[in-house]
Motif scaffolding. Structure first.
Motif, PDB file in Angstrom:
ATOM      1  N   ASP A  39       1.114  -0.849   0.082  1.00  0.00           N
ATOM      2  CA  ASP A  39       0.193  -0.142  -0.238  1.00  0.00           C
ATOM      3  C   ASP A  39       0.694   1.315  -0.335  1.00  0.00           C
ATOM      4  OD1 ASP A  39       0.701  -0.852   2.610  1.00  0.00           O
ATOM      5  OD2 ASP A  39      -1.238   0.356   3.325  1.00  0.00           O
ATOM      6  N   VAL A  40       2.237   0.921   0.615  1.00  0.00           N
ATOM      7  CA  VAL A  40       3.566   1.731   0.563  1.00  0.00           C
ATOM      8  C   VAL A  40       3.808   2.542  -1.052  1.00  0.00           C
ATOM      9  CG1 VAL A  40       5.049   3.312   1.146  1.00  0.00           C
ATOM     10  CG2 VAL A  40       3.729   1.608   2.474  1.00  0.00           C
ATOM     11  N   ARG A  41       3.382   3.708  -1.850  1.00  0.00           N
ATOM     12  CA  ARG A  41       4.196   3.480  -3.047  1.00  0.00           C
ATOM     13  C   ARG A  41       4.724   5.069  -2.971  1.00  0.00           C
ATOM     14  NH1 ARG A  41      -0.603   4.349  -2.443  1.00  0.00           N
ATOM     15  NH2 ARG A  41      -1.307   6.171  -3.485  1.00  0.00           N
ATOM     16  N   SER A  42       5.503   5.748  -4.151  1.00  0.00           N
ATOM     17  CA  SER A  42       5.633   7.150  -4.176  1.00  0.00           C
ATOM     18  C   SER A  42       4.456   8.142  -4.135  1.00  0.00           C
ATOM     19  CB  SER A  42       6.191   7.161  -5.269  1.00  0.00           C
ATOM     20  OG  SER A  42       7.080   8.818  -6.447  1.00  0.00           O
ATOM     21  N   GLY A  43       4.784   9.238  -4.018  1.00  0.00           N
ATOM     22  CA  GLY A  43       3.604  10.185  -3.721  1.00  0.00           C
ATOM     23  C   GLY A  43       2.150  10.247  -3.083  1.00  0.00           C
ATOM     24  N   LEU A  44       2.592   8.548  -1.814  1.00  0.00           N
ATOM     25  CA  LEU A  44       1.838   8.342  -0.695  1.00  0.00           C
ATOM     26  C   LEU A  44       1.645   9.603   0.385  1.00  0.00           C
ATOM     27  CD1 LEU A  44      -0.634   6.727  -0.069  1.00  0.00           C
ATOM     28  CD2 LEU A  44       1.050   5.407   1.081  1.00  0.00           C
ATOM     29  N   THR A  45       1.059   9.905   0.612  1.00  0.00           N
ATOM     30  CA  THR A  45       0.352  10.976   2.056  1.00  0.00           C
ATOM     31  C   THR A  45      -0.307  10.351   2.906  1.00  0.00           C
ATOM     32  OG1 THR A  45      -0.740  13.063   0.856  1.00  0.00           O
ATOM     33  CG2 THR A  45       1.202  12.697   1.079  1.00  0.00           C
ATOM     34  N   ILE A  46      -0.231  10.573   4.075  1.00  0.00           N
ATOM     35  CA  ILE A  46      -1.113  10.228   4.880  1.00  0.00           C
ATOM     36  C   ILE A  46      -0.735  10.827   6.686  1.00  0.00           C
ATOM     37  CG2 ILE A  46      -1.569   8.033   4.894  1.00  0.00           C
ATOM     38  CD1 ILE A  46       0.771   7.995   7.237  1.00  0.00           C
ATOM     39  N   SER A  47      -2.195  11.381   6.799  1.00  0.00           N
ATOM     40  CA  SER A  47      -2.688  12.271   8.204  1.00  0.00           C
ATOM     41  C   SER A  47      -1.431  11.754   9.603  1.00  0.00           C
ATOM     42  CB  SER A  47      -4.048  12.334   8.011  1.00  0.00           C
ATOM     43  OG  SER A  47      -4.650  11.520   9.017  1.00  0.00           O
ATOM     44  N   GLN A  48      -1.482  12.712  10.722  1.00  0.00           N
ATOM     45  CA  GLN A  48      -0.832  11.802  11.505  1.00  0.00           C
ATOM     46  C   GLN A  48      -1.636  11.180  12.620  1.00  0.00           C
ATOM     47  OE1 GLN A  48       1.677  12.877  13.969  1.00  0.00           O
ATOM     48  NE2 GLN A  48       0.956  11.413  14.934  1.00  0.00           N
ATOM     49  N   ASN A  49      -3.099  10.388  12.208  1.00  0.00           N
ATOM     50  CA  ASN A  49      -4.019   9.891  12.398  1.00  0.00           C
ATOM     51  C   ASN A  49      -3.930   8.402  12.074  1.00  0.00           C
ATOM     52  OD1 ASN A  49      -5.721  11.481  14.675  1.00  0.00           O
ATOM     53  ND2 ASN A  49      -7.201  12.033  13.728  1.00  0.00           N
ATOM     54  N   GLN A  50      -4.369   8.668  10.340  1.00  0.00           N
ATOM     55  CA  GLN A  50      -3.087   7.442  10.009  1.00  0.00           C
ATOM     56  C   GLN A  50      -2.467   6.739  10.346  1.00  0.00           C
ATOM     57  OE1 GLN A  50      -4.775   9.548   6.484  1.00  0.00           O
ATOM     58  NE2 GLN A  50      -6.028   8.244   5.444  1.00  0.00           N
ATOM     59  N   ALA A  51      -1.161   7.634  11.015  1.00  0.00           N
ATOM     60  CA  ALA A  51       0.206   6.946  10.632  1.00  0.00           C
ATOM     61  C   ALA A  51       0.157   6.054  12.665  1.00  0.00           C
ATOM     62  CB  ALA A  51       0.996   7.992  11.087  1.00  0.00           C
ATOM     63  N   GLU A  52      -1.196   6.629  13.277  1.00  0.00           N
ATOM     64  CA  GLU A  52      -0.995   6.245  14.271  1.00  0.00           C
ATOM     65  C   GLU A  52      -2.027   4.824  14.288  1.00  0.00           C
ATOM     66  OE1 GLU A  52      -0.237   7.022  17.583  1.00  0.00           O
ATOM     67  OE2 GLU A  52       1.165   8.883  16.796  1.00  0.00           O
ATOM     68  N   GLN A  53      -3.032   4.505  13.663  1.00  0.00           N
ATOM     69  CA  GLN A  53      -3.250   3.767  13.288  1.00  0.00           C
ATOM     70  C   GLN A  53      -2.874   2.699  12.248  1.00  0.00           C
ATOM     71  OE1 GLN A  53      -6.686   2.709  14.290  1.00  0.00           O
ATOM     72  NE2 GLN A  53      -6.434   0.660  13.393  1.00  0.00           N
ATOM     73  N   LEU A  54      -2.213   3.019  11.520  1.00  0.00           N
ATOM     74  CA  LEU A  54      -0.855   2.084  11.284  1.00  0.00           C
ATOM     75  C   LEU A  54       0.023   1.651  12.207  1.00  0.00           C
ATOM     76  CD1 LEU A  54      -0.358   3.872   7.284  1.00  0.00           C
ATOM     77  CD2 LEU A  54      -1.440   2.028   7.935  1.00  0.00           C
ATOM     78  N   LEU A  55       0.650   2.463  12.952  1.00  0.00           N
ATOM     79  CA  LEU A  55       1.270   1.676  14.002  1.00  0.00           C
ATOM     80  C   LEU A  55       0.968   0.761  14.312  1.00  0.00           C
ATOM     81  CD1 LEU A  55       4.031   1.564  15.357  1.00  0.00           C
ATOM     82  CD2 LEU A  55       3.854   3.469  15.999  1.00  0.00           C
ATOM     83  N   ARG A  56      -0.369   1.056  14.558  1.00  0.00           N
ATOM     84  CA  ARG A  56      -1.128  -0.104  15.710  1.00  0.00           C
ATOM     85  C   ARG A  56      -1.565  -0.931  15.097  1.00  0.00           C
ATOM     86  NH1 ARG A  56      -0.999   1.603  21.243  1.00  0.00           N
ATOM     87  NH2 ARG A  56      -1.253   4.068  20.603  1.00  0.00           N
ATOM     88  N   THR A  57      -1.685  -1.221  14.304  1.00  0.00           N
ATOM     89  CA  THR A  57      -2.261  -2.944  13.302  1.00  0.00           C
ATOM     90  C   THR A  57      -0.964  -2.913  13.161  1.00  0.00           C
ATOM     91  OG1 THR A  57      -4.415  -1.243  12.063  1.00  0.00           O
ATOM     92  CG2 THR A  57      -3.330  -3.218  11.059  1.00  0.00           C
ATOM     93  N   ASP A  58       0.301  -2.960  12.814  1.00  0.00           N
ATOM     94  CA  ASP A  58       1.198  -3.715  12.323  1.00  0.00           C
ATOM     95  C   ASP A  58       1.981  -3.825  13.473  1.00  0.00           C
ATOM     96  OD1 ASP A  58       1.490  -2.497  10.048  1.00  0.00           O
ATOM     97  OD2 ASP A  58       2.615  -0.874  10.085  1.00  0.00           O
ATOM     98  N   LEU A  59       1.739  -3.257  14.661  1.00  0.00           N
ATOM     99  CA  LEU A  59       2.379  -3.748  16.194  1.00  0.00           C
ATOM    100  C   LEU A  59       1.589  -4.926  16.443  1.00  0.00           C
ATOM    101  CD1 LEU A  59       2.196  -0.858  18.902  1.00  0.00           C
ATOM    102  CD2 LEU A  59       3.650  -2.262  18.186  1.00  0.00           C
ATOM    103  N   GLY A  60       0.124  -5.363  16.264  1.00  0.00           N
ATOM    104  CA  GLY A  60      -0.841  -6.000  16.451  1.00  0.00           C
ATOM    105  C   GLY A  60       0.242  -7.661  15.469  1.00  0.00           C
ATOM    106  N   ARG A  61       0.256  -7.781  14.292  1.00  0.00           N
ATOM    107  CA  ARG A  61       1.304  -8.855  13.685  1.00  0.00           C
ATOM    108  C   ARG A  61       2.535  -9.319  14.340  1.00  0.00           C
ATOM    109  NH1 ARG A  61       1.940  -6.357   9.418  1.00  0.00           N
ATOM    110  NH2 ARG A  61       4.310  -5.537   9.294  1.00  0.00           N
ATOM    111  N   PHE A  62       3.713  -7.339  14.668  1.00  0.00           N
ATOM    112  CA  PHE A  62       4.726  -8.470  15.127  1.00  0.00           C
ATOM    113  C   PHE A  62       4.217  -8.947  16.914  1.00  0.00           C
ATOM    114  CE2 PHE A  62       5.682  -5.541  12.406  1.00  0.00           C
ATOM    115  CZ  PHE A  62       6.711  -6.008  11.477  1.00  0.00           C
ATOM    116  N   GLU A  63       3.394  -8.403  17.546  1.00  0.00           N
ATOM    117  CA  GLU A  63       3.151  -8.839  19.032  1.00  0.00           C
ATOM    118  C   GLU A  63       2.555 -10.540  18.668  1.00  0.00           C
ATOM    119  OE1 GLU A  63       2.052  -4.524  20.574  1.00  0.00           O
ATOM    120  OE2 GLU A  63      -0.508  -6.106  19.869  1.00  0.00           O
TER     121      GLU A  63
END
Length: 149
Positions: A39-63
């Protein structure tokens, strides 16, 4: 187990935040707090809230991954250090590591000593990775605070 605020703050500190996609030191497209994927490609921008949500989702996989790979008891700080390590290097690297082998053989000190060895990207030692591994090692070796009853 879930990553504590200490673990999340460690990850945020070393990943930093970028709201516009960029290529990391080995050319992987990355955004937010180190989020990678199709889902990450050149030109993509996100909000602070989206960054927090991506982190939480990613953390679940690593946990989940750390929970499946580690067969010995962990305290919260050890778990957080391993999640940070895996978040940065991937669960495959943890799975094949001497760190995990030593840990699962109940050699906690030997496992802790492995963190600083993982300070290279593209075959080169990176100062930032070295600092991160030392911080993860220190967290792994720190006994959790006890709460008086």
């Amino acid at each position: 187990m879930q990553t504590s605020n200490n673990g999340i703050n460690l990850i945020k500190q070393f990943e930093g935040i970028r709201l516009t996609a960029y290529q990391d030191s080995v050319g992987v497209w990355t955004i937010g707090y180190g989020h990678t994927g199709a889902d990450v490609r050149s030109g993509l921008t996100i909000s602070q809230n989206q960054a927090e949500q991506l982190l939480r989702t990613d953390l679940g996989r690593f946990e989940t991954g750390v929970g499946q790979l580690v067969t010995v008891p962990l305290n919260q700080n050890q778990f957080d250090a391993l999640v940070s390590f895996s978040y940065n290097l991937g669960l495959g690297n943890l799975k094949s590591s001497t760190l995990l082998r030593l840990l699962n053989n109940k050699d906690y000190n030997g496992a802790a000593g492995q963190f600083p060895l993982w300070d290279k990207a593209g075959g080169q030692v990176l100062a930032g990775l070295h600092k991160r591994r030392l911080a993860e090692q220190a967290l792994f070796e720190t006994a959790p605070a006890t709460v008086a009853a």
